[in-house]
Design a protein around this motif. Structure first.
Motif, short mmCIF file in Angstrom:
data_model
loop_
_atom_site.label_atom_id
_atom_site.label_comp_id
_atom_site.label_asym_id
_atom_site.label_seq_id
_atom_site.Cartn_x
_atom_site.Cartn_y
_atom_site.Cartn_z
N GLU A 59 0.83 -1.20 0.00
CA GLU A 59 0.00 0.00 0.00
C GLU A 59 0.86 1.25 0.00
O GLU A 59 2.03 1.22 0.37
N CYS A 61 0.54 5.59 0.84
CA CYS A 61 -0.19 6.75 1.36
C CYS A 61 -0.08 7.88 0.34
O CYS A 61 0.96 8.06 -0.30
N ARG A 91 -9.13 2.02 -1.72
CA ARG A 91 -8.78 3.19 -0.92
C ARG A 91 -9.26 2.96 0.50
O ARG A 91 -10.40 2.57 0.73
N GLU A 92 -8.36 3.22 1.47
CA GLU A 92 -8.73 3.13 2.88
C GLU A 92 -8.31 4.43 3.55
O GLU A 92 -7.14 4.82 3.51
N LYS A 93 -9.27 5.09 4.16
CA LYS A 93 -9.01 6.36 4.85
C LYS A 93 -8.56 6.05 6.28
O LYS A 93 -9.20 5.29 6.99
N ARG A 94 -7.44 6.67 6.67
CA ARG A 94 -6.92 6.55 8.04
C ARG A 94 -6.57 7.96 8.51
O ARG A 94 -5.57 8.52 8.07
N GLY A 95 -7.39 8.49 9.38
CA GLY A 95 -7.17 9.86 9.82
C GLY A 95 -7.36 10.81 8.66
O GLY A 95 -8.36 10.75 7.96
N TRP A 97 -5.27 10.89 6.05
CA TRP A 97 -4.62 10.34 4.87
C TRP A 97 -5.40 9.17 4.29
O TRP A 97 -6.11 8.46 5.00
N ALA A 98 -5.19 8.96 3.00
CA ALA A 98 -5.77 7.81 2.30
C ALA A 98 -4.64 6.89 1.88
O ALA A 98 -3.58 7.34 1.45
N TYR A 99 -4.89 5.60 2.03
CA TYR A 99 -3.92 4.58 1.65
C TYR A 99 -4.53 3.75 0.52
O TYR A 99 -5.70 3.39 0.56
N TYR A 100 -3.69 3.43 -0.46
CA TYR A 100 -4.16 2.73 -1.66
C TYR A 100 -3.43 1.41 -1.81
O TYR A 100 -2.23 1.31 -1.53
#
Length: 125
Positions: A59, A61, A91-95, A97-100
């Motif tokens: 992944e 960011c 796509r995963e949102k963490r806080g 930021w987005a992580y792909y």
């Protein structure tokens, strides 16, 4: 202002038709495949796919991709969105930021549409 075309997820596009070397594409199938190929027909998006695919943890960011590509965060986010809409990335949102990450099998499905060999081929004849 014209709206951007809706891209089909790559797995949907792969199920739309036979590989292009096996049977001629119908007009609607060609449209679907062209939309998918347009999603990757950009140097920045190809670099993003490569960046994600080569990560040990699988992944990336958005914050890290901006430095690698040398593009502004909104531009990188746009390119990531196109790849997500095409079904190539998740796509995963963490806080903030987005992580792909790559959709498992998405690149293989796309490659399968462009292959000239069949699954039953055992080698050169």
């Amino acid at each position: 202002m014209p709206t951007a075309p809706t891209l089909l997820p790559v797995l949907d596009a792969a199920s739309c038709c036979e590989p292009i070397a096996r049977a001629p594409l119908a007009a609607d199938q060609a449209d679907q495949l062209a939309r998918l190929l347009k999603a990757i027909a950009d140097p920045a998006r190809l670099r993003l796919l490569s960046l994600v695919a080569t990560q040990d943890d699988g992944e990336v960011c958005t914050c890290d991709a901006t430095d690698v590509l040398g593009l502004a965060q909104p531009t990188v986010s746009h390119h990531f969105k196109v790849l997500v809409d095409a079904g190539l990335l998740t796509r995963e949102k963490r806080g903030v930021w987005a992580y792909y990450a790559l959709v498992p099998g998405a690149l293989d499905a796309l490659a399968g549409l462009l292959t000239t060999t069949t699954a039953t081929t055992t080698g050169p004849r």
